[in-house]
Design an enzyme around this catalytic site. Structure first.
Site, PDB file in Angstrom:
ATOM      1  CD  GLU A   1     -73.203  39.173 101.141  1.00 61.08           C
ATOM      2  OE1 GLU A   1     -72.136  39.839 101.057  1.00 61.08           O
ATOM      3  OE2 GLU A   1     -73.432  38.180 100.435  1.00 61.08           O
TER       4      GLU A   1
ATOM      5  CD  GLU B   1     -76.058  39.028  97.287  1.00 63.70           C
ATOM      6  OE1 GLU B   1     -74.904  38.556  97.096  1.00 63.70           O
ATOM      7  OE2 GLU B   1     -76.255  40.166  97.710  1.00 63.70           O
TER       8      GLU B   1
END
Length: 481
Positions: free
Chosen positions: A188, A300
């Protein structure tokens, strides 16, 4: 066992047969997160605080026992029983080097990572190594273990040099291990530079380091999009057919707000219109990759779940809706033969496939503290700010009334609204840091036997299973009707 590789839009084995990776994130283990095991703030904060209370030796003992018990062979065996074939292991750079002694590999740096990879391999489960925390923080979040909302990783070249060094160490160790499916180079990222140029340059450097310097061409490289794995718009066009980054899959993170507290989640019924909204957001995240014929991996996703001690009688109804979101997302992914890694394998009861039982020593010891932390909405992830929203609302009102132009309220990252930015800075950082020492003080006076008793609470045998979630995973894998 076969090395895996990317071929066009697919992941295949050495015989060219498609392999769909169905897995979960092993978060909260080698990269601890507050909502997963119940502490406030960031991992580096609680490690420092606990060392002050217990001393270095006892503190190190507790954290090592935590790592030992959190994931063991029993976990890998259960994981495989669900029809899953890949675990994404989140790691913190701190396990491999010290900030005061950078680019020097720690003793026993690979102790637990080696153990987890071997346990998974024994049960025919691939692993993906995920660098979840980089020096300086690659994003403004607790999950980067930086303790601030502005990522300093992109401001200092030395931080980036250290990540290049670390990936050379990791790739050198695992280059000949076929059970390691690949390397997720940076979780991320939130690179504020124009067109994500800092991130693209980093990926270029890491590709050269792994492919040319270490000469590891067999492992897949998984590249997260910018802005928390949602945006590829700044990426170069010459990635098609491995022209720039060979043997590479591109990672999205596809959380659906319908699976979280809030109006959308509270009213979700799984209507065709609602499912279409979830699918449209998923397709938008992967559109750039699809237009270029690239391999997409969903690194995710997944809803969070209500807990009886907090949501009371509404728990069952809430979780039924959340399982509906899970089921609908699984159906979308199955239609696309998408490889994915749901978040999360284990925690203390919010999102994990298994979770620490309420009657364990750890949960009993921290019960009241956890309840207060929940009421204060100290954790950002899946927060329920019902009890404190009125306290922070005047700050937002003040900002909106005081800033001359509404456009000035739109800061990077754009997915953070003004409300979310206030939440991140005022609650999950400011309030949290005032609770860190209190958490650590709750260990004062404990001997090693008591410390191990708390750590052992995280063993598989001391965990409950989230049956609704696991049932849907088994169905998706064809193991249950």
């Amino acid at each position: 066992m076969s090395f895996l590789r990317v071929e066009g839009t697919k992941i295949v084995d050495e015989e060219g047969r498609q392999v769909v990776l169905r897995g979960a994130g092993l978060g909260g283990w080698m990269m601890m997160e507050n909502f997963i095991s119940g502490f406030p703030g960031c991992e580096f904060q609680i490690r420092e605080a606990l060392a002050e209370v217990l001393g270095d030796a006892k503190s190190d003992f507790f954290f090592d026992k935590f790592l030992e018990h959190f994931f063991a062979e029993e976990d890998a065996e259960f994981f495989r029983s669900l029809g899953l074939n890949c675990i994404r292991i989140a790691v913190n750079y701190h396990h491999f080097e010290d900030d005061e002694n950078p680019r020097v590999l720690k003793d026993n740096a690979f102790k637990h990572l080696d153990r987890a990879i071997a346990a998974c391999a024994k049960h025919n489960v691939y692993t993906i190594i995920d660098l979840h925390s980089a020096p300086g923080g690659q994003s403004g979040g607790w999950h980067a273990d930086a303790g601030m909302h502005t990522p300093q990783f992109w401001r200092h070249k030395d931080f980036q040099d250290r990540v290049v060094w670390l990936w050379k160490e990791l790739a050198t160790r695992y280059k000949d291990n076929p059970w390691v499916a690949g390397y997720n180079l940076l979780n991320e990222p939130a690179d504020p530079t124009p067109n994500a140029q800092g991130l693209v340059n980093l990926y270029d450097r890491l590709s050269v380091a792994i492919r040319e310097e270490v000469k590891d061409e067999k492992h897949i490289i998984f590249l997260d999009g910018n802005t928390f794995a949602t945006d590829f718009s700044g990426f170069p066009d010459d990635v098609r057919d491995g022209g720039r980054w060979a043997n590479t899959a591109f990672a999205i993170h596809d959380y659906a707000v319908e699976g979280f507290p809030g109006e959308r989640g509270e009213n979700y019924e799984g209507t065709p219109e609602e499912v279409a909204v979830i699918k449209a957001k998923y397709e938008r995240k992967r559109k750039w990759c699809d237009e270029r014929g690239l391999c997409v991996w969903n690194g995710e996703w997944g809803p969070v779940y209500a807990r009886k001690e907090y949501e009371g009688d509404a728990t069952e109804a809430i979780n039924k809706r959340r399982e509906g979101v899970l089921r609908d997302q699984l159906a979308i992914y199955k239609e696309d033969n998408l490889s994915w890694s749901i978040w999360l394998y284990k925690d203390i009861g919010f999102q994990g496939m298994v979770y620490v039982s309420r009657d364990t020593p750890y949960m009993q010891h921290f019960r009241d503290f956890l309840a207060r932390k929940h009421r204060l909405a100290v954790d950002a992830w899946g927060k329920d700010d019902t009890h404190v929203k009125h306290i922070y609302a005047p700050i937002e009102t003040l900002l909106r009334e005081s800033v001359a132009d509404e456009a000035y309220l739109k800061l990077y990252p754009p997915i953070w609204s003004v409300t979310e930015r206030i939440t991140r800075i005022s609650r999950t950082m400011l309030v949290a840091e005032f609770l860190v020492k209190e958490w650590a003080e709750m260990f004062r006076g404990m001997d090693e036997a008591r410390l191990e008793e708390l750590a052992r609470s995280f063993r598989f045998e001391n965990c409950a299973k989230r049956e609704g979630l696991n049932r849907e995973l088994r169905k998706n894998a064809g193991l249950e009707a």
